[in-house]
Design a protein around this motif. Structure first.
Motif, PDB file in Angstrom:
ATOM      1  N   LEU A  13      -0.525   2.061  -7.791  1.00 61.04           N
ATOM      2  CA  LEU A  13      -0.700   3.518  -7.785  1.00 61.04           C
ATOM      3  C   LEU A  13      -0.618   4.028  -6.356  1.00 61.04           C
ATOM      4  CD1 LEU A  13      -3.472   3.987 -10.503  1.00 61.04           C
ATOM      5  CD2 LEU A  13      -1.018   4.486 -10.679  1.00 61.04           C
ATOM      6  N   THR A  14       0.550   3.824  -5.759  1.00 61.04           N
ATOM      7  CA  THR A  14       0.810   4.264  -4.385  1.00 61.04           C
ATOM      8  C   THR A  14       2.112   5.050  -4.369  1.00 61.04           C
ATOM      9  OG1 THR A  14       2.084   2.270  -3.813  1.00 61.04           O
ATOM     10  CG2 THR A  14      -0.315   2.194  -3.476  1.00 61.04           C
ATOM     11  N   ALA A  15       2.226   5.958  -3.417  1.00 56.84           N
ATOM     12  CA  ALA A  15       3.440   6.768  -3.304  1.00 56.84           C
ATOM     13  C   ALA A  15       4.658   5.888  -3.077  1.00 56.84           C
ATOM     14  CB  ALA A  15       3.285   7.773  -2.171  1.00 56.84           C
ATOM     15  N   GLU A  16       4.499   4.847  -2.291  1.00 59.69           N
ATOM     16  CA  GLU A  16       5.613   3.945  -1.993  1.00 59.69           C
ATOM     17  C   GLU A  16       6.185   3.310  -3.258  1.00 59.69           C
ATOM     18  OE1 GLU A  16       6.467  -0.163   0.586  1.00 59.69           O
ATOM     19  OE2 GLU A  16       4.444   0.701   0.452  1.00 59.69           O
ATOM     20  N   ASN A  17       5.298   3.055  -4.224  1.00 60.66           N
ATOM     21  CA  ASN A  17       5.725   2.387  -5.448  1.00 60.66           C
ATOM     22  C   ASN A  17       5.804   3.322  -6.653  1.00 60.66           C
ATOM     23  OD1 ASN A  17       6.152  -0.270  -4.426  1.00 60.66           O
ATOM     24  ND2 ASN A  17       3.926  -0.498  -4.244  1.00 60.66           N
ATOM     25  N   GLY A  18       5.934   4.629  -6.378  1.00 61.52           N
ATOM     26  CA  GLY A  18       6.280   5.574  -7.427  1.00 61.52           C
ATOM     27  C   GLY A  18       5.188   6.466  -7.951  1.00 61.52           C
ATOM     28  N   ASP A  19       3.952   6.332  -7.451  1.00 60.73           N
ATOM     29  CA  ASP A  19       2.884   7.203  -7.940  1.00 60.73           C
ATOM     30  C   ASP A  19       3.092   8.619  -7.418  1.00 60.73           C
ATOM     31  OD1 ASP A  19       0.427   7.786  -9.256  1.00 60.73           O
ATOM     32  OD2 ASP A  19      -0.593   7.757  -7.316  1.00 60.73           O
ATOM     33  N   ARG A  20       2.926   9.599  -8.306  1.00 60.02           N
ATOM     34  CA  ARG A  20       3.151  11.001  -7.951  1.00 60.02           C
ATOM     35  C   ARG A  20       1.828  11.758  -7.901  1.00 60.02           C
ATOM     36  NH1 ARG A  20       6.823  12.101 -12.987  1.00 60.02           N
ATOM     37  NH2 ARG A  20       5.222  10.685 -13.783  1.00 60.02           N
ATOM     38  N   PRO A  21       1.594  12.558  -6.874  1.00 57.42           N
ATOM     39  CA  PRO A  21       0.313  13.257  -6.745  1.00 57.42           C
ATOM     40  C   PRO A  21       0.037  14.243  -7.869  1.00 57.42           C
ATOM     41  CG  PRO A  21       1.903  14.066  -5.131  1.00 57.42           C
ATOM     42  CD  PRO A  21       2.493  12.838  -5.746  1.00 57.42           C
ATOM     43  N   GLU A  22       1.098  14.780  -8.505  1.00 57.31           N
ATOM     44  CA  GLU A  22       0.895  15.776  -9.565  1.00 57.31           C
ATOM     45  C   GLU A  22       0.742  15.138 -10.943  1.00 57.31           C
ATOM     46  OE1 GLU A  22       5.285  14.982  -9.795  1.00 57.31           O
ATOM     47  OE2 GLU A  22       3.739  15.030  -8.235  1.00 57.31           O
TER      48      GLU A  22
END
Length: 242
Positions: free
Chosen positions: A106-115
């Motif tokens: 659950l990281t931005a680098e691995n595709g997690d989106r804040p919205e």
């Protein structure tokens, strides 16, 4: 993309991580039942990189990340990748599995989106046997980070640990079956998973309700009734909240 209806902010974006226990007690023959269940679960989702993203990991003594949220773009690719999940011997290290999801998946680098609403589905046949004291702590940290956890137990005599992992209220987010072959009939989780209206309220998102309302395009609800902007409000008033 999101829209608002009846005071409920509707967001159809979900980042879903599926955690599968493949420890020795699961047995190789039962992995196929888990894969069948996962594929049925995901078959109802509107999977693509803009709506629902899916990542998957297995765990025993160690954690194996099979694919991240941004590894595949289509449902067909994800369902095919699920077929490649393999059985591994070992202990049940649930704590490390939850840690790996929070820190590495659950990281931005691995595709997690804040919205997007983060969802973790953990499927296990037993309590942790490695780092046992960390299991509840890691579950709490995952929930505090904003993830909603559904816990699925197979053949468990006691469910107290499973409920301590699940989001609150635990009775609404814990699911049990007697044996692995029964997973495919676990309709309660299958029907509810992608229907939650983010963290804002009602079970109002039924696979495209938000998009249909925005575009004023009717679609067929699971009951068969066409849902349009004019008749959608009753759906909002009868569903349950987080």
């Amino acid at each position: 993309m999101s829209c608002s209806l009846g005071g409920c902010q509707l967001s159809p974006n979900f980042d879903v991580i599926i955690l599968v226990d493949t420890s020795t007690s699961v047995k190789k023959k039962n992995v196929k039942h888990v894969i069948t269940f996962v594929k049925k679960l995901l078959s109802k989702a509107e999977i693509d990189q803009s709506v629902v993203r899916v990542g998957m990991a297995t765990f025993s003594t160690n954690v194996h990340i099979h694919f991240h949220l941004n590894s595949y773009e289509t449902k067909a690719e994800i369902l095919s990748a699920a077929d490649n999940i393999t059985f591994t011997h070992g202990d049940t290290n649930t704590a490390s599995a939850l840690f790996s999801v929070r820190k590495h998946m659950l990281t931005a680098e691995n595709g997690d989106r804040p919205e997007a609403k983060n969802i973790i589905i953990i499927i296990t046949d037993g309590v942790s046997t490695v780092n046992t004291y960390r299991t509840v702590v890691e579950a709490q940290l995952a929930r505090e980070s904003g993830a909603h956890i559904f816990a699925v137990g197979v053949g468990l005599a006691k469910t107290s640990v499973l409920k301590s992992i699940a989001s609150h209220p635990p009775d609404d987010n814990t699911f049990t079956v007697a044996k692995f072959g029964d997973l495919v009939d676990l309709e309660t989780l299958t029907d509810r998973l992608f229907e939650r209206c983010g963290e804002f309220g009602h079970l109002a998102l039924t696979f495209g309700l938000c998009l249909s309302l925005r575009n004023t395009t009717p679609f067929s609800h699971m009951s068969g009734e066409l849902v349009t902007p004019g008749n959608a409000q009753p759906l909002i008033s009868v569903v349950t909240t987080f």
